[in-house]
Write a protein that holds these residues in place. Structure first.
Motif, PDB file in Angstrom:
ATOM      1  N   ILE A 107       0.873  -1.175   0.000  1.00 42.75           N
ATOM      2  CA  ILE A 107       0.000   0.000   0.000  1.00 42.75           C
ATOM      3  C   ILE A 107       0.910   1.224   0.000  1.00 42.75           C
ATOM      4  CG2 ILE A 107      -1.805   1.259   1.223  1.00 42.75           C
ATOM      5  CD1 ILE A 107      -2.676  -1.492   0.169  1.00 42.75           C
ATOM      6  N   VAL A 108       0.868   2.012  -1.069  1.00 46.52           N
ATOM      7  CA  VAL A 108       1.706   3.198  -1.189  1.00 46.52           C
ATOM      8  C   VAL A 108       0.800   4.430  -1.201  1.00 46.52           C
ATOM      9  CG1 VAL A 108       3.414   4.435  -2.567  1.00 46.52           C
ATOM     10  CG2 VAL A 108       3.465   1.933  -2.474  1.00 46.52           C
ATOM     11  N   VAL A 109       0.956   5.274  -0.191  1.00 48.19           N
ATOM     12  CA  VAL A 109       0.153   6.495  -0.078  1.00 48.19           C
ATOM     13  C   VAL A 109       1.003   7.675  -0.543  1.00 48.19           C
ATOM     14  CG1 VAL A 109      -1.193   7.983   1.450  1.00 48.19           C
ATOM     15  CG2 VAL A 109      -1.084   5.513   1.878  1.00 48.19           C
ATOM     16  N   ILE A 110       0.452   8.466  -1.458  1.00 53.19           N
ATOM     17  CA  ILE A 110       1.136   9.650  -1.964  1.00 53.19           C
ATOM     18  C   ILE A 110       0.322  10.877  -1.571  1.00 53.19           C
ATOM     19  CG2 ILE A 110       1.879  10.889  -4.029  1.00 53.19           C
ATOM     20  CD1 ILE A 110       2.337   8.190  -5.373  1.00 53.19           C
ATOM     21  N   GLY A 111       0.929  11.793  -0.821  1.00 54.06           N
ATOM     22  CA  GLY A 111       0.237  12.998  -0.371  1.00 54.06           C
ATOM     23  C   GLY A 111       1.248  14.021   0.115  1.00 54.06           C
ATOM     24  N   ILE A 112       0.761  15.023   0.810  1.00 50.61           N
ATOM     25  CA  ILE A 112       1.645  16.072   1.333  1.00 50.61           C
ATOM     26  C   ILE A 112       0.988  16.720   2.545  1.00 50.61           C
ATOM     27  CG2 ILE A 112       0.734  17.977  -0.044  1.00 50.61           C
ATOM     28  CD1 ILE A 112       4.477  17.350   0.524  1.00 50.61           C
ATOM     29  N   GLY A 113       1.790  17.163   3.501  1.00 45.84           N
ATOM     30  CA  GLY A 113       1.293  17.952   4.627  1.00 45.84           C
ATOM     31  C   GLY A 113       0.253  17.232   5.481  1.00 45.84           C
ATOM     32  N   GLY A 114      -0.801  17.974   5.826  1.00 46.66           N
ATOM     33  CA  GLY A 114      -1.829  17.447   6.712  1.00 46.66           C
ATOM     34  C   GLY A 114      -2.527  16.219   6.187  1.00 46.66           C
ATOM     35  N   SER A 115      -2.509  16.009   4.864  1.00 47.24           N
ATOM     36  CA  SER A 115      -3.197  14.851   4.290  1.00 47.24           C
ATOM     37  C   SER A 115      -2.519  13.535   4.626  1.00 47.24           C
ATOM     38  CB  SER A 115      -3.289  15.005   2.764  1.00 47.24           C
ATOM     39  OG  SER A 115      -4.094  16.105   2.421  1.00 47.24           O
ATOM     40  N   VAL A 116      -1.249  13.592   5.048  1.00 43.94           N
ATOM     41  CA  VAL A 116      -0.559  12.345   5.383  1.00 43.94           C
ATOM     42  C   VAL A 116      -0.025  12.305   6.807  1.00 43.94           C
ATOM     43  CG1 VAL A 116       0.077  11.762   3.015  1.00 43.94           C
ATOM     44  CG2 VAL A 116       1.591  13.212   4.364  1.00 43.94           C
ATOM     45  N   LEU A 117       0.152  13.470   7.452  1.00 44.41           N
ATOM     46  CA  LEU A 117       0.731  13.461   8.799  1.00 44.41           C
ATOM     47  C   LEU A 117      -0.143  12.721   9.797  1.00 44.41           C
ATOM     48  CD1 LEU A 117       2.338  16.998   9.141  1.00 44.41           C
ATOM     49  CD2 LEU A 117       3.498  14.794   9.231  1.00 44.41           C
ATOM     50  N   GLY A 118      -1.459  12.955   9.738  1.00 44.12           N
ATOM     51  CA  GLY A 118      -2.357  12.238  10.632  1.00 44.12           C
ATOM     52  C   GLY A 118      -2.333  10.753  10.364  1.00 44.12           C
ATOM     53  N   LEU A 119      -2.311  10.379   9.097  1.00 44.17           N
ATOM     54  CA  LEU A 119      -2.252   8.975   8.710  1.00 44.17           C
ATOM     55  C   LEU A 119      -0.956   8.334   9.190  1.00 44.17           C
ATOM     56  CD1 LEU A 119      -3.507   6.637   7.105  1.00 44.17           C
ATOM     57  CD2 LEU A 119      -2.372   7.552   5.059  1.00 44.17           C
ATOM     58  N   GLN A 120       0.150   9.055   9.067  1.00 45.32           N
ATOM     59  CA  GLN A 120       1.426   8.532   9.542  1.00 45.32           C
ATOM     60  C   GLN A 120       1.391   8.270  11.041  1.00 45.32           C
ATOM     61  OE1 GLN A 120       3.895  11.714   7.981  1.00 45.32           O
ATOM     62  NE2 GLN A 120       4.996  10.281   6.677  1.00 45.32           N
ATOM     63  N   ALA A 121       0.909   9.260  11.798  1.00 49.95           N
ATOM     64  CA  ALA A 121       0.879   9.116  13.255  1.00 49.95           C
ATOM     65  C   ALA A 121      -0.032   7.961  13.668  1.00 49.95           C
ATOM     66  CB  ALA A 121       0.409  10.420  13.897  1.00 49.95           C
ATOM     67  N   ALA A 122      -1.212   7.881  13.056  1.00 51.21           N
ATOM     68  CA  ALA A 122      -2.164   6.828  13.420  1.00 51.21           C
ATOM     69  C   ALA A 122      -1.649   5.444  13.036  1.00 51.21           C
ATOM     70  CB  ALA A 122      -3.515   7.096  12.751  1.00 51.21           C
ATOM     71  N   SER A 123      -1.019   5.339  11.882  1.00 48.41           N
ATOM     72  CA  SER A 123      -0.536   4.021  11.441  1.00 48.41           C
ATOM     73  C   SER A 123       0.565   3.505  12.355  1.00 48.41           C
ATOM     74  CB  SER A 123      -0.033   4.102   9.993  1.00 48.41           C
ATOM     75  OG  SER A 123       1.090   4.954   9.885  1.00 48.41           O
ATOM     76  N   ILE A 124       1.398   4.423  12.887  1.00 45.78           N
ATOM     77  CA  ILE A 124       2.448   4.000  13.811  1.00 45.78           C
ATOM     78  C   ILE A 124       1.847   3.636  15.169  1.00 45.78           C
ATOM     79  CG2 ILE A 124       4.491   4.767  15.072  1.00 45.78           C
ATOM     80  CD1 ILE A 124       5.128   6.522  12.607  1.00 45.78           C
ATOM     81  N   ALA A 125       0.928   4.472  15.648  1.00 45.96           N
ATOM     82  CA  ALA A 125       0.310   4.208  16.948  1.00 45.96           C
ATOM     83  C   ALA A 125      -0.475   2.904  16.951  1.00 45.96           C
ATOM     84  CB  ALA A 125      -0.602   5.372  17.332  1.00 45.96           C
ATOM     85  N   LEU A 126      -1.044   2.541  15.799  1.00 46.34           N
ATOM     86  CA  LEU A 126      -1.901   1.352  15.718  1.00 46.34           C
ATOM     87  C   LEU A 126      -1.227   0.195  14.988  1.00 46.34           C
ATOM     88  CD1 LEU A 126      -5.241   3.181  14.791  1.00 46.34           C
ATOM     89  CD2 LEU A 126      -4.504   2.375  17.048  1.00 46.34           C
ATOM     90  N   ARG A 127       0.085   0.229  14.921  1.00 44.32           N
ATOM     91  CA  ARG A 127       0.750  -0.785  14.103  1.00 44.32           C
ATOM     92  C   ARG A 127       0.632  -2.189  14.685  1.00 44.32           C
ATOM     93  NH1 ARG A 127       7.204   0.591  14.715  1.00 44.32           N
ATOM     94  NH2 ARG A 127       7.482   0.025  16.910  1.00 44.32           N
ATOM     95  N   ALA A 128       0.318  -2.310  15.962  1.00 43.04           N
ATOM     96  CA  ALA A 128       0.129  -3.640  16.544  1.00 43.04           C
ATOM     97  C   ALA A 128      -1.062  -4.356  15.919  1.00 43.04           C
ATOM     98  CB  ALA A 128      -0.069  -3.525  18.055  1.00 43.04           C
ATOM     99  N   PHE A 129      -1.964  -3.593  15.296  1.00 47.52           N
ATOM    100  CA  PHE A 129      -3.160  -4.184  14.697  1.00 47.52           C
ATOM    101  C   PHE A 129      -3.033  -4.356  13.185  1.00 47.52           C
ATOM    102  CE2 PHE A 129      -4.414  -1.563  18.370  1.00 47.52           C
ATOM    103  CZ  PHE A 129      -4.965  -2.550  19.178  1.00 47.52           C
ATOM    104  N   GLN A 130      -1.893  -3.989  12.632  1.00 52.04           N
ATOM    105  CA  GLN A 130      -1.751  -4.037  11.180  1.00 52.04           C
ATOM    106  C   GLN A 130      -1.601  -5.461  10.670  1.00 52.04           C
ATOM    107  OE1 GLN A 130       1.202  -1.398   9.546  1.00 52.04           O
ATOM    108  NE2 GLN A 130       0.494   0.363  10.734  1.00 52.04           N
ATOM    109  N   ALA A 131      -2.148  -5.689   9.484  1.00 53.32           N
ATOM    110  CA  ALA A 131      -2.030  -7.000   8.834  1.00 53.32           C
ATOM    111  C   ALA A 131      -0.566  -7.273   8.514  1.00 53.32           C
ATOM    112  CB  ALA A 131      -2.870  -7.020   7.559  1.00 53.32           C
TER     113      ALA A 131
END
Length: 373
Positions: A133-157
């Motif tokens: 899964i490759v996400v392409i974005g900039i600024g606020g469109s990806v920062l929240g996603l980055q933070a959430a994906s790291i915080a919730l990585r224990a649940f990642q497939a």
């Protein structure tokens, strides 16, 4: 009679030299008196130069300035974004059963695609299941996603790999593409207008690499790209299939957009059920923010206290201590929030406010910043 700000400033001046250790010595329950807890969050104000008088004045000042009225206006959908004359309704993205019909429909479509990707039934042009899964974005469109994906990585497939590219310099994307199988890759283009220059430059590079891999077979784009956007014509011209476009309204700001369709890659990684639990945590926070009395609201008190620190105690920095080691991205997230706050200095009345920003001192986990005063 002095104004509340004048009272707060006077108190701050009178007690500027006192030590926080002395405040704890004088009140053994200071932590209980000056900390607040809401679901999933603890805010400790006891280690600041605050006392009961200042706390009462801050609460009164918030009431005088109509903070609760402005919060209610936001939830009611009034156009509190005065520069663009539109509402700020990212809150509806996490409103559960009370969300607008279009939001619930988008969530249902997000769930359907996520389940297909996770199960392997969604395949690329060559018939291979998606693994990257490759996400392409900039600024606020990806920062929240980055933070959430790291915080919730224990649940990642474990069979999926998430890559987030937000650097306009092309080597980042090139490095990702060079280390993945394009036939097992799904690109998510995060751009509300589908015209953000930095995002589209990388999107076009990704499309060119994909087309070269498939010997310029144009229909391959539809099997390897998803648009997180609201501009159907531009998405279609890019070659993305209409069913793979997930829209969100203009009242969802970039730095709050991970609650919306922008969060689709996160849903793919952690699964729809965990994603909905994450949304539910946002519902709990929203409900708490709307509560009264003021002294029970952690988020509101934190905002007022920071303003008091900057304007009356003349603090030039805010210290944030990261308590979990797997959180390397919050510094960027906090910097973005601080940057936005620095530039958000125009009140709805059109008056320029005093700057409320200050430097951020970021301490990694296990190396906390120690208060000396």
């Amino acid at each position: 009679m002095p104004t509340l700000w004048q009272q707060i400033a006077r108190t701050a001046t009178e007690h500027k030299a006192r030590r926080i250790t002395d405040l704890f010595a004088a009140d053994t329950k200071r932590f209980d008196h000056f900390s607040r807890q809401i679901p999933g969050m603890l805010a400790d104000f006891s280690k600041t130069n605050i006392d009961n008088e200042t706390l009462d004045n801050l609460i009164a000042l918030a009431g005088e300035r109509g903070v609760s009225r402005h919060i209610a206006a936001m939830f009611a959908g009034e156009p509190i974004n005065v520069t663009e004359d539109r509402p700020v309704l990212h809150t509806t993205c996490r409103a559960g059963a009370d969300a607008p019909a279009e939001t619930r429909e988008t969530l249902a479509r997000m769930r359907a695609l996520s389940e297909k990707i996770r199960s392997g039934s969604f395949t690329g042009f060559s018939g291979k299941a998606i693994r990257n899964i490759v996400v392409i974005g900039i600024g606020g469109s990806v920062l929240g996603l980055q933070a959430a994906s790291i915080a919730l990585r224990a649940f990642q497939a474990t069979h999926l790999k998430l890559h987030i590219v937000s650097n306009v310099e092309g080597s980042d994307l090139a490095h990702v593409i060079d280390h993945i199988d394009l036939e097992e890759t799904l690109f998510f283009i995060a751009s509300k207008s589908f015209s953000t220059p930095e995002t589209m430059l990388n999107a076009e590079l990704a499309r060119a690499r994909l087309l070269a891999h498939y010997h310029h077979e144009g229909t391959s784009v539809a099997r390897h790209f998803v648009a997180l956007s609201s501009h159907g014509e531009r998405v279609k011209a890019f070659g993305i299939a209409p069913e793979n476009m997930f829209a969100f309204r203009d009242w969802v700001g970039g730095r709050f957009s991970s609650w919306s369709a922008i969060g689709l890659p996160l849903m793919v990684m952690i699964g729809p059920d965990h994603f909905e639990q994450w949304l539910a945590s946002g519902i709990a926070i929203s409900a708490t923010i709307r509560l009264w009395p003021w002294c029970l609201i952690t988020v509101r008190l934190a905002a007022c206290l920071r303003g008091c620190s900057r304007l009356t105690w003349k603090a030039t920095a805010s210290a944030w201590t990261l308590t979990a080691s797997p959180l390397p991205r919050p510094p960027a997230r906090l910097f973005w929030a601080n940057l936005v706050q620095t530039h958000s200095t125009v009140f709805s009345s059109g008056c320029i406010s005093q700057p409320m920003s200050c430097r951020l001192i970021l301490s990694p986990s296990r190396r906390p910043v120690r208060a000396t005063r």
